[in-house]
Write a protein that holds these residues in place. Structure first.
Motif, PDB file in Angstrom:
ATOM      1  N   SER A  57       0.702  -1.184  -0.061  1.00  0.00           N
ATOM      2  CA  SER A  57       0.005  -0.139   0.015  1.00  0.00           C
ATOM      3  C   SER A  57       0.982   1.329  -0.081  1.00  0.00           C
ATOM      4  O   SER A  57       1.918   1.235   0.424  1.00  0.00           O
ATOM      5  N   ARG A  58       0.447   2.315  -0.693  1.00  0.00           N
ATOM      6  CA  ARG A  58       1.172   3.351  -0.632  1.00  0.00           C
ATOM      7  C   ARG A  58       1.552   4.259   0.621  1.00  0.00           C
ATOM      8  O   ARG A  58       2.451   4.659   0.868  1.00  0.00           O
ATOM      9  N   PRO A  59       0.406   4.218   1.577  1.00  0.00           N
ATOM     10  CA  PRO A  59       0.496   4.802   2.801  1.00  0.00           C
ATOM     11  C   PRO A  59       1.496   4.007   3.732  1.00  0.00           C
ATOM     12  O   PRO A  59       2.455   4.582   4.460  1.00  0.00           O
ATOM     13  N   PHE A  60       1.613   2.906   3.421  1.00  0.00           N
ATOM     14  CA  PHE A  60       2.376   1.869   4.230  1.00  0.00           C
ATOM     15  C   PHE A  60       4.095   2.028   3.688  1.00  0.00           C
ATOM     16  O   PHE A  60       4.839   2.418   4.506  1.00  0.00           O
ATOM     17  N   SER A  61       4.308   2.076   2.469  1.00  0.00           N
ATOM     18  CA  SER A  61       5.605   2.565   1.804  1.00  0.00           C
ATOM     19  C   SER A  61       5.974   4.041   2.347  1.00  0.00           C
ATOM     20  O   SER A  61       7.160   3.893   2.533  1.00  0.00           O
ATOM     21  N   ALA A  62       5.232   4.780   2.299  1.00  0.00           N
ATOM     22  CA  ALA A  62       5.622   6.266   2.770  1.00  0.00           C
ATOM     23  C   ALA A  62       5.945   6.376   4.127  1.00  0.00           C
ATOM     24  O   ALA A  62       6.866   6.888   4.743  1.00  0.00           O
ATOM     25  N   VAL A  86      -1.059   8.858   5.639  1.00  0.00           N
ATOM     26  CA  VAL A  86       0.106   8.118   6.509  1.00  0.00           C
ATOM     27  C   VAL A  86      -0.195   7.946   7.633  1.00  0.00           C
ATOM     28  O   VAL A  86       0.725   7.155   8.004  1.00  0.00           O
ATOM     29  N   ILE A  87      -1.019   8.767   8.352  1.00  0.00           N
ATOM     30  CA  ILE A  87      -1.016   8.486   9.829  1.00  0.00           C
ATOM     31  C   ILE A  87      -1.236   7.394  10.285  1.00  0.00           C
ATOM     32  O   ILE A  87      -0.501   7.032  11.458  1.00  0.00           O
ATOM     33  N   LYS A  88      -2.192   6.559   9.887  1.00  0.00           N
ATOM     34  CA  LYS A  88      -2.666   5.205  10.674  1.00  0.00           C
ATOM     35  C   LYS A  88      -1.317   4.315  10.238  1.00  0.00           C
ATOM     36  O   LYS A  88      -0.950   3.611  11.346  1.00  0.00           O
ATOM     37  N   PRO A  89      -0.669   4.163   9.315  1.00  0.00           N
ATOM     38  CA  PRO A  89       0.605   3.068   9.358  1.00  0.00           C
ATOM     39  C   PRO A  89       1.738   3.761  10.159  1.00  0.00           C
ATOM     40  O   PRO A  89       2.556   2.986  10.342  1.00  0.00           O
ATOM     41  N   LEU A  90       1.778   5.096  10.291  1.00  0.00           N
ATOM     42  CA  LEU A  90       2.813   5.780  10.765  1.00  0.00           C
ATOM     43  C   LEU A  90       2.863   5.578  12.620  1.00  0.00           C
ATOM     44  O   LEU A  90       3.739   5.307  12.953  1.00  0.00           O
TER      45      LEU A  90
END
Length: 432
Positions: free
Chosen positions: A137-142, A398-402
């Motif tokens: 997923s793009r958010p996880f990658s970022a 991005v906050i959730k995977p962060l």
């Protein structure tokens, strides 16, 4: 009267930040306003100008523009690609392997360039498209790229550790550099653990098996880049040259590597690289100059002594005081860039912790570790903005995977805080 001046300093600084004034100017203006309240107008302007000049009058600060230039050359010279390929050959075959590649590559590139922003841009620009293409997923990658880019601020050579040496009154730069290795690697491995769990939970793909011959080839390709670490840190530890001299040698080495060995930087690219370096250096030096002015104002108003007395009146237990300081620095890191934060808060907190038996080198690593977390948080998190920009994604996504990665960073911070040997073991081994 002192109480009024403290109010002017704090309120004006917060107000200027809220209305969007750049942090360097916010620091300088709030320092000037405080001086105008405490002393006459003419001496106030003169004193601030003197502090700006004397704050930059340090031989050690010459290392900063050289390391910035070396980082720019590395960013353009194909070093990031070779480090990514090497990291992928090592850990890319594991479940969620590209996440590990992102982290390891950021650790290597950050260690070589000394810049979290450069690492997030260079590694993220290459890794994010690869990870998304292979099903991540793009958010996880970022999120992985953003958090792992901060390891370069702890693993040497690091410009912010040079700034801490200046603010602390001369703590050995060599000792700080060597002390950053174990905490930086610990931070990276903590992120690897959480990223691995998240990859397993989300069933991210496993990379193809890589023959040992390919691993060896990628190592050979990356070896010239990795050798810079041995030249810079090895030379400093051996006493062959100072950290400032090492920064000039790093530039010379990266010029040869980027232009002669890899041939990815051309002569026509140099003006643009030099201009970018000058702009970045000017921003950093302005921050240092205005921060030194504010530090002088705080010292003049006896703020460090007042804070020291207030903290020690709460408790004389080292564990409690370090928890309080950690919380303050984590909060400060959310709103303030690392350079002014180190210059302003080192004179305040260092006397407190040294009175409790904390080694200045240990506290330097602890302070930088705290502020690294702030680089990943809004509203001032430069690495967060760069990482999201490179990944072409909004901060809210991005906050959730962060969050779990933040937890890993906080756990590593607690370990570094309460196990001083993690920071002090290597300097003691090398007699620094």
């Amino acid at each position: 009267m002192e109480f009024l001046e403290i109010i002017v300093l704090v309120v004006s600084f917060i107000f200027l930040l809220i209305i969007g004034v750049p942090i360097a100017f916010s620091i300088g203006i709030s320092a000037l306003l405080t001086m105008l309240v405490s002393i006459a107008p003419v001496p106030a302007f003169t004193t601030l100008a003197q502090r700006l000049a004397t704050g930059l009058d340090s031989f050690a600060l010459l290392a900063i523009p050289f390391f910035i230039l070396a980082g720019q050359l590395m960013n353009r010279g194909g070093i990031a690609t070779r480090l990514i390929d090497f990291a992928k050959s090592l850990v890319g075959t594991l479940p969620g392997g590209l996440a590990y590649v992102n982290i390891v590559a950021n650790m290597l590139f950050g260690a070589i360039s000394g810049s979290a922003v450069a690492a997030a841009s260079a590694i993220g620009g290459i890794m994010n498209p690869r990870m998304v293409k292979e099903g991540y997923s793009r958010p996880f990658s970022a999120a992985v790229n953003i958090t792992s880019a901060t390891t370069g601020m702890i693993i040497p050579p690091s410009n912010i550790l040079i700034v801490y040496s200046l603010a602390s009154g001369g703590v050995s730069i060599a000792a700080l550099f060597v002390a950053g290795y174990v905490p930086g690697i610990l931070l990276g491995m903590s992120l690897v653990g959480v990223a691995g769990f998240m990859a397993y939970k989300n069933k991210y793909p496993v990379g193809d098996r890589i023959p040992l011959s390919i691993v060896f080839k990628k190592l050979i390709d990356a070896l010239p880049s990795l050798f810079l670490l041995f030249i810079v840190i090895g030379g400093i530890i051996a006493g062959v040259f100072t950290a400032t001299e090492a920064s000039a040698i790093a530039v010379l080495y990266t010029v040869v590597l980027s232009m002669v060995v890899y041939r990815e930087v051309k002569v026509k690219d140099l003006p643009d690289i030099l201009i970018t370096t000058v702009i970045t250096t000017a921003i950093v030096m302005l921050l240092i100059g205005t921060s030194m002015g504010m530090s002088w104002v705080m010292s003049f108003e006896n703020i460090p002594q007042a804070v020291s007395e207030a903290l020690l009146s709460i408790s004389d237990n080292k564990i409690v005081i370090l928890i309080i300081i950690n919380l303050i620095l984590l909060f400060v890191g959310i709103f303030m860039d690392m350079t002014p934060a180190v210059l302003i808060f080192t004179p305040i907190f260092l006397p407190v912790v040294t009175a409790l038996g904390v080694h200045p080198v240990h506290f330097g690593i602890l302070m930088v570790f705290n502020l690294c977390i702030g680089l990943c948080t809004p509203p001032v998190g430069s690495v967060l903005f760069v990482g999201c920009g490179v990944a072409n994604i909004s901060i809210s996504k991005v906050i959730k995977p962060l969050v779990p990665l933040f937890v890993a960073m906080l756990v590593a911070l607690l370990l570094v805080t309460y196990i001083p040997s993690l920071s002090l073991w290597l300097p003691e081994v090398f007699g620094l």
